[in-house]
Design a protein around this motif. Structure first.
Motif, PDB file in Angstrom:
ATOM      1  N   PRO A 251      61.458  34.977  58.971  1.00 14.83           N
ATOM      2  CA  PRO A 251      62.338  34.607  60.090  1.00 14.83           C
ATOM      3  C   PRO A 251      62.025  35.379  61.368  1.00 14.83           C
ATOM      4  O   PRO A 251      62.203  34.852  62.472  1.00 14.83           O
ATOM      5  CB  PRO A 251      63.740  34.951  59.562  1.00 14.83           C
ATOM      6  CG  PRO A 251      63.614  34.820  58.083  1.00 14.83           C
ATOM      7  CD  PRO A 251      62.243  35.339  57.771  1.00 14.83           C
ATOM      8  N   GLY A 252      61.531  36.607  61.220  1.00  8.08           N
ATOM      9  CA  GLY A 252      61.182  37.401  62.400  1.00  8.08           C
ATOM     10  C   GLY A 252      59.974  36.882  63.143  1.00  8.08           C
ATOM     11  O   GLY A 252      59.737  37.264  64.293  1.00  8.08           O
ATOM     12  N   THR A 253      59.190  36.007  62.505  1.00 15.23           N
ATOM     13  CA  THR A 253      58.023  35.405  63.155  1.00 15.23           C
ATOM     14  C   THR A 253      58.277  33.958  63.569  1.00 15.23           C
ATOM     15  O   THR A 253      57.341  33.243  63.908  1.00 15.23           O
ATOM     16  CB  THR A 253      56.797  35.467  62.224  1.00 15.23           C
ATOM     17  OG1 THR A 253      57.086  34.741  61.015  1.00 15.23           O
ATOM     18  CG2 THR A 253      56.460  36.910  61.874  1.00 15.23           C
ATOM     19  N   GLY A 254      59.542  33.547  63.507  1.00 17.71           N
ATOM     20  CA  GLY A 254      59.904  32.209  63.978  1.00 17.71           C
ATOM     21  C   GLY A 254      59.998  31.152  62.891  1.00 17.71           C
ATOM     22  O   GLY A 254      60.328  29.998  63.186  1.00 17.71           O
ATOM     23  N   TRP A 255      59.724  31.518  61.642  1.00 20.09           N
ATOM     24  CA  TRP A 255      59.811  30.555  60.549  1.00 20.09           C
ATOM     25  C   TRP A 255      61.199  30.594  59.930  1.00 20.09           C
ATOM     26  O   TRP A 255      61.683  31.660  59.554  1.00 20.09           O
ATOM     27  CB  TRP A 255      58.765  30.864  59.475  1.00 20.09           C
ATOM     28  CG  TRP A 255      57.362  30.558  59.907  1.00 20.09           C
ATOM     29  CD1 TRP A 255      56.481  31.419  60.488  1.00 20.09           C
ATOM     30  CD2 TRP A 255      56.692  29.298  59.808  1.00 20.09           C
ATOM     31  NE1 TRP A 255      55.293  30.778  60.751  1.00 20.09           N
ATOM     32  CE2 TRP A 255      55.391  29.479  60.339  1.00 20.09           C
ATOM     33  CE3 TRP A 255      57.060  28.049  59.311  1.00 20.09           C
ATOM     34  CZ2 TRP A 255      54.458  28.448  60.399  1.00 20.09           C
ATOM     35  CZ3 TRP A 255      56.128  27.015  59.365  1.00 20.09           C
ATOM     36  CH2 TRP A 255      54.843  27.213  59.903  1.00 20.09           C
ATOM     37  N   GLU A 256      61.819  29.448  59.805  1.00 22.43           N
ATOM     38  CA  GLU A 256      63.164  29.333  59.233  1.00 22.43           C
ATOM     39  C   GLU A 256      63.062  28.836  57.788  1.00 22.43           C
ATOM     40  O   GLU A 256      62.408  27.829  57.511  1.00 22.43           O
ATOM     41  CB  GLU A 256      63.996  28.343  60.054  1.00 22.43           C
ATOM     42  CG  GLU A 256      65.360  28.048  59.455  1.00 22.43           C
ATOM     43  CD  GLU A 256      66.037  26.859  60.117  1.00 22.43           C
ATOM     44  OE1 GLU A 256      67.183  26.570  59.741  1.00 22.43           O
ATOM     45  OE2 GLU A 256      65.414  26.220  60.998  1.00 22.43           O
ATOM     46  N   ALA A 257      63.697  29.566  56.878  1.00 22.24           N
ATOM     47  CA  ALA A 257      63.716  29.137  55.475  1.00 22.24           C
ATOM     48  C   ALA A 257      64.742  28.028  55.305  1.00 22.24           C
ATOM     49  O   ALA A 257      65.928  28.220  55.573  1.00 22.24           O
ATOM     50  CB  ALA A 257      64.048  30.319  54.571  1.00 22.24           C
ATOM     51  N   VAL A 258      64.289  26.857  54.876  1.00 22.89           N
ATOM     52  CA  VAL A 258      65.208  25.731  54.677  1.00 22.89           C
ATOM     53  C   VAL A 258      65.524  25.517  53.205  1.00 22.89           C
ATOM     54  O   VAL A 258      66.465  24.802  52.861  1.00 22.89           O
ATOM     55  CB  VAL A 258      64.644  24.436  55.296  1.00 22.89           C
ATOM     56  CG1 VAL A 258      64.518  24.592  56.807  1.00 22.89           C
ATOM     57  CG2 VAL A 258      63.297  24.070  54.689  1.00 22.89           C
ATOM     58  N   ASP A 259      64.746  26.140  52.330  1.00 23.11           N
ATOM     59  CA  ASP A 259      65.026  26.049  50.895  1.00 23.11           C
ATOM     60  C   ASP A 259      64.379  27.244  50.200  1.00 23.11           C
ATOM     61  O   ASP A 259      63.215  27.568  50.469  1.00 23.11           O
ATOM     62  CB  ASP A 259      64.470  24.752  50.301  1.00 23.11           C
ATOM     63  CG  ASP A 259      64.839  24.604  48.829  1.00 23.11           C
ATOM     64  OD1 ASP A 259      66.026  24.441  48.526  1.00 23.11           O
ATOM     65  OD2 ASP A 259      63.920  24.658  47.982  1.00 23.11           O
ATOM     66  N   VAL A 260      65.143  27.908  49.340  1.00 21.23           N
ATOM     67  CA  VAL A 260      64.640  29.061  48.585  1.00 21.23           C
ATOM     68  C   VAL A 260      65.020  28.864  47.128  1.00 21.23           C
ATOM     69  O   VAL A 260      66.182  28.611  46.811  1.00 21.23           O
ATOM     70  CB  VAL A 260      65.225  30.390  49.102  1.00 21.23           C
ATOM     71  CG1 VAL A 260      64.674  31.565  48.286  1.00 21.23           C
ATOM     72  CG2 VAL A 260      64.938  30.582  50.580  1.00 21.23           C
ATOM     73  N   SER A 261      64.048  28.979  46.241  1.00 20.42           N
ATOM     74  CA  SER A 261      64.315  28.805  44.814  1.00 20.42           C
ATOM     75  C   SER A 261      63.330  29.656  44.020  1.00 20.42           C
ATOM     76  O   SER A 261      62.451  30.320  44.577  1.00 20.42           O
ATOM     77  CB  SER A 261      64.188  27.333  44.414  1.00 20.42           C
ATOM     78  OG  SER A 261      62.880  26.844  44.687  1.00 20.42           O
ATOM     79  N   THR A 262      63.494  29.630  42.717  1.00 19.35           N
ATOM     80  CA  THR A 262      62.582  30.325  41.810  1.00 19.35           C
ATOM     81  C   THR A 262      61.992  29.297  40.856  1.00 19.35           C
ATOM     82  O   THR A 262      62.716  28.459  40.321  1.00 19.35           O
ATOM     83  CB  THR A 262      63.319  31.419  41.018  1.00 19.35           C
ATOM     84  OG1 THR A 262      63.861  32.374  41.942  1.00 19.35           O
ATOM     85  CG2 THR A 262      62.371  32.141  40.067  1.00 19.35           C
ATOM     86  N   VAL A 263      60.687  29.346  40.678  1.00 18.30           N
ATOM     87  CA  VAL A 263      60.019  28.414  39.783  1.00 18.30           C
ATOM     88  C   VAL A 263      59.242  29.197  38.731  1.00 18.30           C
ATOM     89  O   VAL A 263      58.870  30.360  38.942  1.00 18.30           O
ATOM     90  CB  VAL A 263      59.068  27.465  40.544  1.00 18.30           C
ATOM     91  CG1 VAL A 263      59.839  26.608  41.529  1.00 18.30           C
ATOM     92  CG2 VAL A 263      57.982  28.259  41.277  1.00 18.30           C
TER      93      VAL A 263
END
Length: 210
Positions: free
Chosen positions: A102-114
């Protein structure tokens, strides 16, 4: 603050103190050599990525960093970033992609574990999966913490294992392994590409780290 969160904070503080003691006692591993990671991994051909600027390296404070691009036979690229820390301690530790991207401008829209099975492994391992977005760009991010032969997806779990190894082995070394796959028309295709590369990469990482 909830009771559960308070307990987690206490455990993290205890872990930080134990890890700091281990960092003082533990010798730096002489076996770790990220540059020994092959440029050819199965069907993937590697090349050096763009140099990381001095200020970013200063903030990371890693003992060794690898930044490459690997390209499959069909021309599809994946980015590989590895940061190794020989002695973690307060102020010098692995930076989680959950906080750094996020500090580099990328927004996490989905976070999961696989779960996946590394090549040659008898058991499945968990890795973190993120879909990130920056303007009209999307990317798939897969990452894990490499900790003395283990692949660990979660930040808290990695701290718990690091605490255990700090007390038992007097070691606080670990690495972050991060794979980034550009997402084009098909997210499923990016998933398939990223996991396929991760399966081939995992045993090679163990060879250069430990």
């Amino acid at each position: 603050m909830s009771r559960g969160r308070a307990i987690a904070v206490v455990l993290m503080l205890f872990a930080a103190a134990a890890i700091a003691r281990a960092a003082v006692q533990a010798p730096v591993s002489s076996r770790t050599n990220l540059s020994a990671l092959p440029y050819t991994i199965d069907e993937w051909a590697g090349a050096e990525g763009a140099p990381i600027d001095a200020e970013t390296l200063r903030i990371l404070s890693a003992d060794s960093v690898l930044n490459r691009t690997y390209t499959a036979a069909d021309g599809g690229p994946v980015g590989l970033y590895v940061a190794y820390y020989a002695k973690q301690r307060p102020g010098v530790s692995i930076h989680s992609p959950l906080h750094c991207l996020p500090g580099t401008g990328w927004e996490a829209v989905d976070v999961s574990t696989v779960n996946m099975t590394a090549k040659g492994a008898a058991t499945r391992a968990a890795i973190r999966r993120m879909i990130v977005r920056k303007n009209d760009q999307r990317a798939l991010v897969l990452y894990w913490y490499a900790l003395h032969g283990r692949m660990i997806a979660g930040e808290i779990a990695s701290k718990v294992w690091l605490l255990a190894d700090s007390l038992r082995l007097h070691r606080s070394d670990a690495a972050l392994v991060r794979i980034v796959v550009p997402v084009g028309a098909s997210l499923a295709a990016a998933d398939e590409r990223g996991v396929a590369f991760a399966r081939e990469l995992a045993p090679r990482m163990d060879e250069v780290l430990y």
